[in-house]
Enzyme design. Sequence first.
Site, PDB file in Angstrom:
ATOM      1  N   GLY A 180      -3.599  -6.506  11.345  1.00 55.30           N
ATOM      2  CA  GLY A 180      -3.666  -5.457  10.327  1.00 55.30           C
ATOM      3  C   GLY A 180      -4.347  -5.918   9.060  1.00 55.30           C
ATOM      4  O   GLY A 180      -5.586  -6.008   8.977  1.00 55.30           O
ATOM      5  N   ASN A 225       0.833  -1.196   0.000  1.00 52.89           N
ATOM      6  CA  ASN A 225       0.000   0.000   0.000  1.00 52.89           C
ATOM      7  C   ASN A 225       0.867   1.244   0.000  1.00 52.89           C
ATOM      8  O   ASN A 225       1.954   1.252   0.547  1.00 52.89           O
ATOM      9  CB  ASN A 225      -0.967  -0.007   1.195  1.00 52.89           C
ATOM     10  CG  ASN A 225      -0.397   0.711   2.405  1.00 52.89           C
ATOM     11  OD1 ASN A 225      -0.449   1.949   2.491  1.00 52.89           O
ATOM     12  ND2 ASN A 225       0.187  -0.052   3.323  1.00 52.89           N
ATOM     13  N   ILE A 247       5.997  -4.803  13.597  1.00 55.31           N
ATOM     14  CA  ILE A 247       6.670  -3.955  12.648  1.00 55.31           C
ATOM     15  C   ILE A 247       5.665  -3.147  11.806  1.00 55.31           C
ATOM     16  O   ILE A 247       4.523  -3.562  11.650  1.00 55.31           O
ATOM     17  CB  ILE A 247       7.547  -4.791  11.676  1.00 55.31           C
ATOM     18  CG1 ILE A 247       6.713  -5.793  10.897  1.00 55.31           C
ATOM     19  CG2 ILE A 247       8.699  -5.429  12.384  1.00 55.31           C
ATOM     20  CD1 ILE A 247       7.468  -6.554   9.796  1.00 55.31           C
ATOM     21  N   ASN A 248       6.147  -2.036  11.282  1.00 52.04           N
ATOM     22  CA  ASN A 248       5.414  -1.360  10.221  1.00 52.04           C
ATOM     23  C   ASN A 248       5.718  -2.105   8.910  1.00 52.04           C
ATOM     24  O   ASN A 248       6.321  -3.182   8.938  1.00 52.04           O
ATOM     25  CB  ASN A 248       5.825   0.118  10.155  1.00 52.04           C
ATOM     26  CG  ASN A 248       4.718   0.998   9.595  1.00 52.04           C
ATOM     27  OD1 ASN A 248       4.074   0.632   8.608  1.00 52.04           O
ATOM     28  ND2 ASN A 248       4.490   2.138  10.211  1.00 52.04           N
ATOM     29  N   THR A 249       5.338  -1.551   7.794  1.00 50.97           N
ATOM     30  CA  THR A 249       5.470  -2.282   6.528  1.00 50.97           C
ATOM     31  C   THR A 249       6.906  -2.247   5.975  1.00 50.97           C
ATOM     32  O   THR A 249       7.680  -1.354   6.304  1.00 50.97           O
ATOM     33  CB  THR A 249       4.522  -1.679   5.475  1.00 50.97           C
ATOM     34  OG1 THR A 249       4.780  -0.275   5.394  1.00 50.97           O
ATOM     35  CG2 THR A 249       3.078  -1.924   5.844  1.00 50.97           C
ATOM     36  N   GLY A 252      -0.241   6.837   1.848  1.00 47.95           N
ATOM     37  CA  GLY A 252       0.378   8.148   2.056  1.00 47.95           C
ATOM     38  C   GLY A 252      -0.274   8.960   3.152  1.00 47.95           C
ATOM     39  O   GLY A 252      -0.378  10.186   3.066  1.00 47.95           O
ATOM     40  N   LEU A 253      -0.733   8.250   4.180  1.00 45.34           N
ATOM     41  CA  LEU A 253      -1.278   8.910   5.386  1.00 45.34           C
ATOM     42  C   LEU A 253      -2.456   9.842   5.111  1.00 45.34           C
ATOM     43  O   LEU A 253      -2.542  10.931   5.664  1.00 45.34           O
ATOM     44  CB  LEU A 253      -0.174   9.688   6.119  1.00 45.34           C
ATOM     45  CG  LEU A 253       0.804   8.827   6.907  1.00 45.34           C
ATOM     46  CD1 LEU A 253       1.917   9.688   7.505  1.00 45.34           C
ATOM     47  CD2 LEU A 253       0.087   8.075   8.028  1.00 45.34           C
ATOM     48  N   CYS A 282       6.587   5.356   8.728  1.00 46.21           N
ATOM     49  CA  CYS A 282       5.770   5.267   7.512  1.00 46.21           C
ATOM     50  C   CYS A 282       6.639   5.384   6.264  1.00 46.21           C
ATOM     51  O   CYS A 282       7.318   6.384   6.067  1.00 46.21           O
ATOM     52  CB  CYS A 282       4.693   6.341   7.483  1.00 46.21           C
ATOM     53  SG  CYS A 282       3.589   6.107   6.086  1.00 46.21           S
TER      54      CYS A 282
HETATM   55  C1  LIG Z   1      -3.612   0.162   4.126  1.00 50.69           C
HETATM   56  C2  LIG Z   1      -2.643   0.309   5.292  1.00 50.69           C
HETATM   57  C3  LIG Z   1      -2.537   1.539   5.936  1.00 50.69           C
HETATM   58  C4  LIG Z   1      -1.652   1.694   7.019  1.00 50.69           C
HETATM   59  N1  LIG Z   1      -1.575   2.910   7.667  1.00 50.69           N
HETATM   60  C5  LIG Z   1      -0.757   3.044   8.751  1.00 50.69           C
HETATM   61  C6  LIG Z   1      -0.712   4.263   9.503  1.00 50.69           C
HETATM   62  O1  LIG Z   1      -1.427   5.235   9.221  1.00 50.69           O
HETATM   63  N2  LIG Z   1       0.150   4.345  10.555  1.00 50.69           N
HETATM   64  C7  LIG Z   1       0.954   3.284  10.921  1.00 50.69           C
HETATM   65  O2  LIG Z   1       1.717   3.403  11.888  1.00 50.69           O
HETATM   66  N3  LIG Z   1       0.902   2.105  10.253  1.00 50.69           N
HETATM   67  C8  LIG Z   1       0.072   1.959   9.192  1.00 50.69           C
HETATM   68  N4  LIG Z   1       0.021   0.755   8.525  1.00 50.69           N
HETATM   69  C9  LIG Z   1       0.868  -0.376   8.976  1.00 50.69           C
HETATM   70  C10 LIG Z   1       0.076  -1.365   9.841  1.00 50.69           C
HETATM   71  O3  LIG Z   1      -0.420  -0.736  10.995  1.00 50.69           O
HETATM   72  C11 LIG Z   1       0.956  -2.581  10.255  1.00 50.69           C
HETATM   73  O4  LIG Z   1       2.052  -2.124  11.014  1.00 50.69           O
HETATM   74  C12 LIG Z   1       1.491  -3.349   9.043  1.00 50.69           C
HETATM   75  O5  LIG Z   1       0.529  -3.419   8.022  1.00 50.69           O
HETATM   76  C13 LIG Z   1       1.935  -4.785   9.417  1.00 50.69           C
HETATM   77  O6  LIG Z   1       0.881  -5.554   9.924  1.00 50.69           O
HETATM   78  P1  LIG Z   1      -0.058  -6.519   9.001  1.00 50.69           P
HETATM   79  O7  LIG Z   1       0.870  -7.352   8.167  1.00 50.69           O
HETATM   80  O8  LIG Z   1      -0.866  -7.317   9.982  1.00 50.69           O
HETATM   81  O9  LIG Z   1      -0.892  -5.605   8.168  1.00 50.69           O
HETATM   82  C14 LIG Z   1      -0.854   0.581   7.439  1.00 50.69           C
HETATM   83  C15 LIG Z   1      -0.978  -0.654   6.774  1.00 50.69           C
HETATM   84  C16 LIG Z   1      -1.857  -0.806   5.723  1.00 50.69           C
HETATM   85  C17 LIG Z   1      -1.964  -2.149   5.050  1.00 50.69           C
END
Ligand SMILES: Cc1cc2nc3c(=O)[nH]c(=O)nc-3n(C[C@H](O)[C@H](O)[C@H](O)COP(=O)(O)O)c2cc1C
Length: 305
Positions: free
Chosen positions: A267, A71, A193-195, A74-75, A132
């Site tokens: 997530g 994804n 983790i974040n992405t 972009g916040l 992010c």
């Molecule tokens: C569509 C989408 C939007 C996200 N937006 C944010 C965000 O605004 N702030 C943030 O800290 N992480 C954001 N994340 C990251 C998730 O919170 C999470 O850390 C990441 O997706 C890993 O977990 P998952 O594999 O279970 O999705 C986003 C992820 C996705 C898929």
Amino acid sequence: MKPVDLTTRLAGLTLKNPVMTASGTYGFGEEYAAFYDPSRLGAITVKGITPLPRRGNPAPRVVETPSGMLNAVGLENPGLDEFLTTYLPRLEKLKTPVIVNISGFSLDDYALMAAALPEDSCIAAVEVNISCPNIKQGGLAFGTDPKSAEAVLSATRKNTKLPLIAKLSPNVTDIVTLAKAVENGGADIISLINTLLGMRIDIKTRKPVLGNIMGGLSGPAVLPVAVRMVYQVYQAVRLPIIGMGGISTWQDAVEFMLAGASAVSVGTANFVNPLAPLEIIDGLAEYCRQNGFTAVREIVGLAHR
Ligand SMILES: Cc1cc2nc3c(=O)[nH]c(=O)nc-3n(C[C@H](O)[C@H](O)[C@H](O)COP(=O)(O)O)c2cc1C
């Protein structure tokens, strides 16, 4: 038979169970209310907010990948003022501890938001997103440089008494250095983790698929990376950990807790199976029952023995 005690402790926070939702995948709390009552979760984490409203990146912003998704949203978010006046009163009605995820482009942005979030509301903690990958300035830059990561946490720490969660990026060589930096900066809890930064190319057009070219990889594909990082951070830092990254079943959640997570966040799985968090709560209880644990807290970090 006595029910399994599912409560978990994260610094000063006590949650009724260790399952929460990850920022950006659960909107502002109401989007999934048609499926189940959000108060059944340990906590919910809302979409990241920034001081000013953001429209996010150009489309396409999401693409499916093997066992995951990319994804580049972009916040996109309504901004701090709109969050406080419109969204927070509605979140209050959900009767659920709310974690507010904040993002910024400067230390001042983070400090301002920390100061503006009320300490006597449904907000149980502030999650400081220094990770992010989808925004041009700030974002990931804070999360990959230990000095900047520490500075962001110090700036937020000065402005709120709410528990602070530092959300780490996996896009680093040494996750432990970053975890120690945010601990020094005053974080109470670490989430990871974040992405993971990734991209795809359309072989027909021969162009990158995402409007932003690169995006963040999430879903089952990233699970082993996340488990490894939770395991490493648990060994190096004393702060409690919220583990996330590809969790879609209770077995995944057990794995994260054995690695050292005191709570887990769901997530991408919410998009595939909105009921996943509830199935995970039930599965955790059943796992404990079948293996002779009376409280889910007992399994945290057991893989380290
Ligand atoms: C569509 C989408 C939007 C996200 N937006 C944010 C965000 O605004 N702030 C943030 O800290 N992480 C954001 N994340 C990251 C998730 O919170 C999470 O850390 C990441 O997706 C890993 O977990 P998952 O594999 O279970 O999705 C986003 C992820 C996705 C898929």
